[in-house]
Design a protein around this motif. Structure first.
Motif, short mmCIF file in Angstrom:
data_model
loop_
_atom_site.label_atom_id
_atom_site.label_comp_id
_atom_site.label_asym_id
_atom_site.label_seq_id
_atom_site.Cartn_x
_atom_site.Cartn_y
_atom_site.Cartn_z
N GLY A 138 76.33 -3.28 -2.04
CA GLY A 138 77.05 -4.50 -2.37
C GLY A 138 78.38 -4.23 -3.04
N GLY A 139 78.40 -3.25 -3.95
CA GLY A 139 79.64 -2.89 -4.60
C GLY A 139 80.65 -2.33 -3.63
N LYS A 140 80.19 -1.51 -2.69
CA LYS A 140 81.10 -0.92 -1.72
C LYS A 140 81.83 -1.98 -0.92
CE LYS A 140 81.25 2.38 2.12
NZ LYS A 140 80.52 3.37 2.92
N ILE A 141 81.11 -3.01 -0.51
CA ILE A 141 81.74 -4.08 0.27
C ILE A 141 82.81 -4.80 -0.55
CG2 ILE A 141 81.32 -6.32 1.38
CD1 ILE A 141 80.41 -3.93 3.04
N VAL A 142 82.50 -5.10 -1.80
CA VAL A 142 83.48 -5.78 -2.66
C VAL A 142 84.72 -4.92 -2.84
CG1 VAL A 142 83.93 -6.62 -5.00
CG2 VAL A 142 81.80 -7.24 -3.84
N GLN A 144 74.92 -11.52 -1.21
CA GLN A 144 74.60 -10.39 -0.35
C GLN A 144 73.11 -10.10 -0.26
OE1 GLN A 144 77.43 -7.10 0.06
NE2 GLN A 144 78.27 -7.68 -1.92
N HIS A 145 72.29 -10.88 -0.97
CA HIS A 145 70.84 -10.71 -0.90
C HIS A 145 70.18 -11.91 -1.58
CE1 HIS A 145 67.12 -8.71 -0.14
NE2 HIS A 145 67.62 -7.48 -0.10
N TYR A 146 68.90 -12.07 -1.32
CA TYR A 146 68.08 -13.01 -2.08
C TYR A 146 67.51 -12.20 -3.24
CZ TYR A 146 64.56 -16.63 -3.05
OH TYR A 146 63.78 -17.61 -3.63
N GLU A 147 68.11 -12.32 -4.42
CA GLU A 147 67.99 -11.32 -5.46
C GLU A 147 66.81 -11.54 -6.41
OE1 GLU A 147 72.77 -10.40 -5.49
OE2 GLU A 147 71.95 -12.02 -6.69
N THR A 148 65.69 -12.01 -5.89
CA THR A 148 64.50 -12.19 -6.73
C THR A 148 63.94 -10.85 -7.20
OG1 THR A 148 63.20 -12.35 -4.68
CG2 THR A 148 63.83 -14.41 -5.76
N HIS A 155 79.57 -20.60 4.17
CA HIS A 155 80.41 -19.74 5.00
C HIS A 155 79.69 -18.41 5.25
CE1 HIS A 155 83.75 -22.49 4.16
NE2 HIS A 155 83.44 -22.39 2.88
N GLN A 156 79.79 -17.90 6.46
CA GLN A 156 79.21 -16.60 6.77
C GLN A 156 80.32 -15.62 7.14
OE1 GLN A 156 75.95 -16.56 9.57
NE2 GLN A 156 76.04 -14.35 9.84
N VAL A 157 80.39 -14.53 6.40
CA VAL A 157 81.34 -13.45 6.66
C VAL A 157 80.53 -12.15 6.75
CG1 VAL A 157 83.38 -12.21 5.90
CG2 VAL A 157 83.17 -14.66 5.41
N SER A 158 80.33 -11.67 7.94
CA SER A 158 79.49 -10.49 8.14
C SER A 158 80.14 -9.25 7.52
CB SER A 158 79.27 -10.25 9.63
OG SER A 158 78.60 -11.36 10.22
N ASN A 159 79.29 -8.37 7.01
CA ASN A 159 79.81 -7.12 6.42
C ASN A 159 80.41 -6.22 7.50
OD1 ASN A 159 79.18 -7.74 3.81
ND2 ASN A 159 77.37 -6.45 3.69
N PRO A 160 81.50 -5.55 7.19
CA PRO A 160 82.12 -4.62 8.14
C PRO A 160 81.61 -3.20 7.95
CG PRO A 160 83.58 -4.89 6.28
CD PRO A 160 82.36 -5.74 5.99
N VAL A 161 81.89 -2.36 8.91
CA VAL A 161 81.71 -0.92 8.74
C VAL A 161 83.09 -0.27 8.85
CG1 VAL A 161 81.29 -0.49 11.20
CG2 VAL A 161 80.40 1.11 9.51
N ASN A 175 90.44 -3.58 -1.80
CA ASN A 175 91.48 -2.69 -1.27
C ASN A 175 92.28 -3.36 -0.16
OD1 ASN A 175 90.95 -0.50 -2.94
ND2 ASN A 175 89.54 0.47 -1.50
N ALA A 176 91.57 -4.00 0.77
CA ALA A 176 92.23 -4.62 1.91
C ALA A 176 93.10 -5.80 1.48
CB ALA A 176 91.19 -5.08 2.93
N LEU A 177 92.62 -6.57 0.52
CA LEU A 177 93.39 -7.72 0.02
C LEU A 177 94.64 -7.24 -0.72
CD1 LEU A 177 90.40 -9.89 -1.20
CD2 LEU A 177 92.07 -10.59 0.54
N ALA A 178 94.51 -6.17 -1.49
CA ALA A 178 95.68 -5.62 -2.18
C ALA A 178 96.70 -5.09 -1.17
CB ALA A 178 95.25 -4.51 -3.14
N SER A 179 96.21 -4.46 -0.11
CA SER A 179 97.10 -3.96 0.94
C SER A 179 97.85 -5.10 1.62
CB SER A 179 96.31 -3.16 1.98
OG SER A 179 95.78 -1.99 1.42
N ALA A 180 97.21 -6.26 1.67
CA ALA A 180 97.83 -7.43 2.29
C ALA A 180 98.75 -8.18 1.34
CB ALA A 180 96.74 -8.37 2.82
N GLY A 181 98.90 -7.68 0.11
CA GLY A 181 99.86 -8.27 -0.82
C GLY A 181 99.28 -9.20 -1.87
N HIS A 182 97.97 -9.33 -1.92
CA HIS A 182 97.35 -10.19 -2.92
C HIS A 182 97.15 -9.43 -4.23
CE1 HIS A 182 96.53 -13.32 0.09
NE2 HIS A 182 96.24 -12.32 0.90
#
Length: 369
Positions: free
Chosen positions: A17-21, A132-136, A174-180, A26-33
């Protein structure tokens, strides 16, 4: 946009989960955010302890952690993830509002972070909950469910999580699938010529099904004595692991790609439940056929009889039978592997980032307050 992500803690080793965030940051910073990923020193979870003595001890630890970084916000690095220099990585004493920067958007992750974010003032940004999960497994069901029913805008990574939240709250999410990361995970060894080697992620959490996976491997070993297995994870090698199984703790990225994923013909996922199952998708991108339980998350990219075999959770014999069928049929295994590569190619960071930006930038009036 100015965007704040909140993770439950800064970890010494990798987490899915941390890796995806971090990838999105990184990608958002590269895009100027303008992006900050913020981690609390404590989440004040003392009230979840079972006995009065444990509650008291946990409260003392929480208070000590809180005081350790008071009163400034410290900047640090992620030890296992290269970060864009423009991404601010911060550790704060706790997730109280006064420690949170003003922003356009704020994104919670774990259920406990969502409990805090839900009550922040509007100046902290439009509120999103990245599920990213049902965290029970990490908190009581009534509190986890409470965050999933909250008024925050919710983003999920998989179809089953979308359905779960809809059933709990009636919300359309909203659904945003995780990338590889295809620059990191790709084929480096011929899929047709791979030996009988099976790889698997090990985790000490019971719901990850490691005991089931090892039992299935041992059963398969009786039919194919030459079978080898490579397990990897962040924990030390577990005591119950048979000597013939190789274990790699905290593998470097190149080792994970070349020696483990590309060194395997089959990847097995024995989890009882997965929010997504990122290692499975990484292994697919590296040319592995898949044997997995029907754990929820992998339904979005493992198709039974197409690129892998899907079996019920908690059934080691079914896992073993599926492994044996692929170990005995190299042509079918290679066909599944080729299809895995094709399916994994659809999960790109850019495609997921575009969807995420669309969600974060939508008209606030169109979402919940």
């Amino acid at each position: 946009m100015k965007i704040t992500f909140i993770l439950p803690r800064l970890t010494a080793g990798p987490t899915g989960g941390g890796k995806i965030v971090y990838q999105y940051a990184n990608a958002l910073a590269s895009a100027g955010h303008t992006v900050e990923v913020l981690h609390p020193r404590t989440l004040f979870l003392w009230s979840l302890r079972k006995s009065f003595a444990l509650k008291l001890l946990s409260l003392g630890v929480d208070c000590a952690r809180f005081a350790a970084v008071w009163p400034t916000r410290g900047k640090t690095d992620v030890p296992w993830m290269p970060m864009h220099p423009a991404v601010k990585i911060s550790v704060v004493p706790a997730l109280f509002s006064r420690f949170i920067p003003d922003a356009d958007v704020i994104v919670a992750s774990l259920w406990r972070t969502a409990e805090y974010v839900e009550h922040y003032p509007a100046c902290k940004g439009r509120k999103f909950y990245f599920v990213q999960h049902y965290e029970t497994w990490s908190g009581p069901a009534h509190r986890v469910d409470g965050t999933l029913k909250s008024t925050m805008n919710k983003i999920v990574i998989s179809t089953w999580l979308k359905q779960l939240i809809n059933e709990l709250s009636g919300d359309e999410v909203h659904q945003v699938s995780n990338p590889v990361d295809h620059g990191e995970f790709f084929v480096t060894a011929s899929i047709a010529k791979r030996p009988r080697v099976v790889s698997m992620l090990y985790s000490p959490h019971a719901w990850k099904g490691a005991a089931d996976g090892v039992a299935a491997l041992e059963q398969a070993k009786t039919q194919f004595p030459e079978l080898q297995a490579i397990l990897f994870g962040t924990s030390a090698r577990p005591d119950f692991l048979p000597g013939w199984i190789t274990y790699v703790q905290n593998p470097e990225r190149q080792v994970l790609r070349d020696a483990i994923y590309n060194g395997s013909s089959i990847y097995v996922c024995p989890s009882w439940r997965e929010g997504w199952g990122l290692p499975v998708l990484e292994a697919m991108a590296c040319g592995c056929a898949v044997v997995t339980t029907d754990n929820g998350g992998t339904r979005d990219f493992v198709i039974d009889g197409d690129n892998g075999i899907v079996v019920p959770p908690k059934e080691p014999r079914a896992l073993s039978k599926a492994l044996l069928s692929l170990l005995a049929d190299d042509e079918r295994r290679a066909a599944f592997a080729a299809r895995s590569i094709e399916l994994a190619q659809r999960s790109t960071l850019q495609a997921s980032l575009d969807k995420l930006l669309t969600v974060l930038a939508e008209n606030p009036a169109a979402g919940k307050p």
